[in-house]
Design an enzyme around this catalytic site. Structure first.
Site, short mmCIF file in Angstrom:
data_model
loop_
_atom_site.label_atom_id
_atom_site.label_comp_id
_atom_site.label_asym_id
_atom_site.label_seq_id
_atom_site.Cartn_x
_atom_site.Cartn_y
_atom_site.Cartn_z
N GLY A 33 -19.73 13.03 1.24
CA GLY A 33 -20.55 11.84 1.43
C GLY A 33 -21.30 11.50 0.15
O GLY A 33 -21.43 12.32 -0.76
N CYS A 34 -21.80 10.29 0.10
CA CYS A 34 -22.48 9.82 -1.10
C CYS A 34 -23.81 10.54 -1.30
O CYS A 34 -24.08 11.09 -2.36
CB CYS A 34 -22.69 8.31 -1.04
N TYR A 35 -24.65 10.52 -0.25
CA TYR A 35 -25.93 11.23 -0.37
C TYR A 35 -25.70 12.72 -0.64
O TYR A 35 -26.43 13.34 -1.41
CB TYR A 35 -26.72 11.12 0.94
N THR A 36 -24.70 13.27 0.01
CA THR A 36 -24.50 14.72 -0.11
C THR A 36 -24.06 15.10 -1.51
O THR A 36 -24.55 16.08 -2.06
CB THR A 36 -23.46 15.21 0.91
N CYS B 234 -24.77 13.74 -4.28
CA CYS B 234 -25.93 13.69 -5.17
C CYS B 234 -26.92 14.80 -4.84
O CYS B 234 -27.41 15.51 -5.73
CB CYS B 234 -26.59 12.32 -5.05
#
Lengths: 350, 350, 350, 350
Positions: D149-152, D154
């Site tokens: 995932g995107c948040y993950t 980062c």
């Protein structure tokens, strides 16, 4: 009619005082102080006020000004108010200072975080910290009101009842906050150009931002002990608004975490009669758009049983409740007017 | 106290009527019609009104509604108002229609540009075109007021005095206009998603936009003859605001172009006592930020002697003077109130 | 490998040359000239280039620089290039000037519109106007290339074929254009602060903008006669992009207006083999988002039979095709490289 | 040449794969799967690709597709990939799934947080979590890669070295993150309309966001024990970018906090040879603008001795390193290509 003088009338906070007082039935601005624009028409700088204000900008001579007005708002850089204020002036007018000069009770803390010498430490003790919902009684008779910072207003009000009631561990408090760009002021700096800010967000002042000791001092009073916290501000691409997301470990009672209604009861205890504080329904969290242009403080929270922490969230308009609106609210209190006078503004969306 | 019903209260224009009437001393909304949100709390959709409005959304039954209110605002898609209105209703209430249903006097023009059949052509003649500054007298006694379009309000008011006074050639008029995104409404369309609109601008409806015949009809009355114009709207990434830049060839008198004061005199002749129209100083041009959240119309112009043309520029807030604000202004006129009541709002900047 | 020096490397146009040349297989920047940041690491100013560029900023000594490089880009304020250039330098390097110093053939026109004295009028005749698609052959052997302005590139390419083919009346041309904020440069000015620009749009330089004579001169060559036009730029809140909407009266042939395929044929005649020009399908109009970060020029048009006018629309990225990209394209042509080298960039959306 | 099929090619992540592969020398898209736009030209939806891609959209028949390509990217809603994948397909092609279907090893955790039944639990064990910098070796031979995932991406990369080296207390980790709006996808929802998002920021999914267990699982492997964290995402008004600000209590050694160089050494140990990770200089913090359009991860940190905590900050472009870029990076690894192929993109600013 209260006669108002503003020093720093062409900055964003000063201009917001002007906007708000246009709609105030008991106060009128008679002195638009702005060293950079002396003799220019105020409405040539703020075109929104064209046809509404005909006055020109004046200097920032506080001595002279104090003979002509009842209250002076100083919306100026750190250090200016402290360098101008004196006993003679304070005997003639009330001063509501939007800078940080009189917010911190410990002058050494001020000088450490702001890195400037304090020019009027003799007035620090007398100055009242103008967080209206907390210090209302002291504000009534104050001559010198230290209007709180934008981040601090939001951060403190969001956590205050839970700290006061001992529901969270003070030293676990972490405040992560977002601000619109008007908080950076109207100075001509490359960092605040449209293209530098737009389509980006960034942290700044990490572990060094000057609102930190202000939050610590005020929440420390509520906690009944000194506090140290983490505070991280971020710049986000919007004109107005502050959103504070705050984390703290909940205090267990008899081995159990407080629940939704325990927390809600604490907020209600302090805020249920507050006109400007809106405690949101369960599952609803603050968004800056819902307070834009208004003096409201929206607060929500979420208990995370997995981690034992609570997430508290607050939103304000940084130029209104975070600056000019609270300043007018302080004026209303200090002059015995209805506290919400001129501030009963419906947030403007979209 | 005027009792107000709104059909389409949860669209942006409807919500702006709600916001404006919150501050209106002589009118109150008692019916928040919104087919999509029946029985939901209004403030759960528009969080800015939390704690201010407790009411729930209702259906759009105009028959029933007309028994309970004095005036109905229809802030609905084209065709709905025409399908609901009838003589019985108009005998009970005034209707201020924010759609285009009753703006055009020629039903065939309506049907050609809007591509729908008109359901109530019998009321077209009676309906008054609610451009307040031009049609004030007719509005006073109207039962059915056709509130002008956003682009049209701005485009017409910007050019009207010069056409009326014969200072420009009607058929050379070109209107190039920019609009914020709220003009596109609150419908869930891919084209209006944040990422589709942000960081871009585009023309649309080129030579086919439906505000074209509305501008042509109204300016044609001023010109005393039929007009055809070019009108090109553009979408720009901002919430609110319309800016119209209009070009026309100046009419020479005795071989000479009109000068700055000739033009200014024409504007003054029609607008000098208008509360909401601000004719800007020479060399100052409208910017949408200076009218945001307010009912003002800012107008500026520049004569180009090289080409013999004039560039006229106007700015409004599309949701206020371009929709809800003018609707409230129409209500004030139609009910004999002070025309600016509830609308004396200082534009909010930044 | 072509060695490149940039004077003005820390402005937005200069930085865009740097970005583009990072991906260019036959050219490398060896001199990052920036008077304001001498000895600072380039990547401390443009963090996007961290780890990619290790060099520090240098002065703007063109004499010295001309010994070390093959080509110099001057991305500097008006007047600087003209004050630095001389025969010795031009014998050593090619200069691609992104300022207006050598764009206008008539020095009096330059001095009238730019209000500065021209310091090197002796090179005006030699200088080649670097609008690649029109002047490709002359660019090949040029020593001094005047890179066109951003508005002008877009405005000229959008109208050029129709003027060249006599399909529109030259003197009816009106260019109404929108620009993102990066076009205003990276100078620290209040007018370009985030909060001043965001949520607003405004016209500026009305009938006086300095790109006007540049458009007139170049389109005049196509028309075969002198032209005067109206050009109105507007600032809109986005980082990049220019959109030009242009109006002109169509020339009738045998009493008939040209039709869609007549117009399309004219565009195809000049542009069908142009890599960077995209003639859009019927009914599709340019949007700045579709060209962002790329060197493309998107062009669309609409015939309005009601008024006898055509609306031509063009979009570019002002920093790429409007500045740095066209400068690199000029370099490619002048050094005999493939014209699109380093510029085959897919526009980045969203 | 690797033949690529994309299912979900018209969402933002799918479109970003298309954009990136246009510049990839060893891969080409041959199947633009998009159920909603079958038979429409791809470039009629994404105008940036006009003249670059002539293909039309196809269905999402994975059986058929697996005969025509070497690798399939599924950029689709949760559940779709799991419902399509089977052994036959995996014997023919590699699948890189951008949804969450194969990210979590514990199917019950997946079903609890995503609230859907998992349709292919038999492939969970085989699937490799495609966080390239951590799992590079496993990715090389994987048939089924779960793109993070995107948040993950980062959040994990920002904290990973410090957890792995035992420098911070795992259970004190708090991740406060900001995201641009493209992370919400291209679905037509009111909540993502321009006017709903612009000029506001808000927290969402507080203590319930589905990237939480993904971060916990992966960082738990580094910690060598199960972790629970607080993760709060916020929506901010910009197209692209994720900024994660992470807080954790530092582990003292011999009564002393780790210092700047201890922390820096830990980051260097894991990242010093990583092409896409940029560890910023002391006192420099990530800003999303510096990574825009690129596959970079920028990381900075600050030790706060007053509270004993560290603030770690990371920034990525959510559509590139947070989705499509990492997917291409995974493809490069899985097919034995140079890992940065097609991804050596200079971030585009402004």
């Amino acid at each position: 009619m209260i006669k108002v003088g503003i020093i720093g009338a062409t900055g964003y906070a000063g201009a917001e005082i002007v906007r708000l007082l246009q709609g105030h039935p008991e106060a009128e601005v008679v002195w638009y102080g702005s060293r950079s624009y002396i003799d220019e028409k105020y409405s040539s700088i703020y075109g929104n006020l064209f046809k509404l204000i005909d006055a020109k900008c004046m200097d920032d001579n506080m001595d002279k000004l104090s003979d002509e007005v009842d209250v002076i708002f100083t919306a100026t850089p750190q250090g200016l108010c402290a360098s101008l204020v004196n006993e003679t002036i304070l005997n003639k007018v009330k001063i509501i200072d939007l800078s940080a000069d009189f917010r911190l009770k410990d002058v050494s803390v001020y000088e450490k975080w702001y890195k400037i010498e304090h020019k009027a430490p003799e007035f620090i003790k007398e100055a009242v910290y103008g967080l209206c919902e907390i210090n209302r009684d002291k504000i009534k008779n104050a001559r010198l009101i230290a209007n709180p910072g934008c981040y601090t207003t939001c951060s403190i009000l969001t956590a205050y009842p839970l700290i006061k009631e001992g529901l969270i561990e003070p030293d676990t408090l972490i405040v992560d906050a977002l601000s619109g760009v008007s908080g950076a002021g109207r100075g001509a700096k490359v960092a605040n150009l449209y293209c530098e800010v737009n389509e980006s967000c960034k942290p700044y002042g990490v572990a060094t931002h000057r609102h930190t000791p202000e939050i610590e001092e005020q929440l420390g009073y509520a906690a009944g002990k000194e506090m140290v916290i983490n505070f991280t501000p971020h710049l986000v691409p919007m004109n107005r608004g502050i959103l504070a997301t705050e984390y703290a470990t909940l205090v267990k009672k008899d081995g159990k975490l407080p629940n939704e209604s325990d927390i809600r009861a604490a907020y209600e205890k302090y805020y249920k009669d507050e006109y400007f504080i809106r405690l949101l329904d369960e599952g609803v969290y603050p968004e800056t758009r819902w307070v834009e242009c208004s003096n409201y403080v929206d607060i929500g929270f979420k208990i995370d049983e997995r981690t034992g922490r609570i997430i508290m969230m607050g939103a304000i308009d940084n130029l209104v409740k975070g600056a000019a609106g609270q300043a007018v609210q302080n004026m209303n209190i200090a002059f015995g007017l209805k506290e919400s006078m001129g501030l009963e503004i419906v947030p403007c969306f979209p």
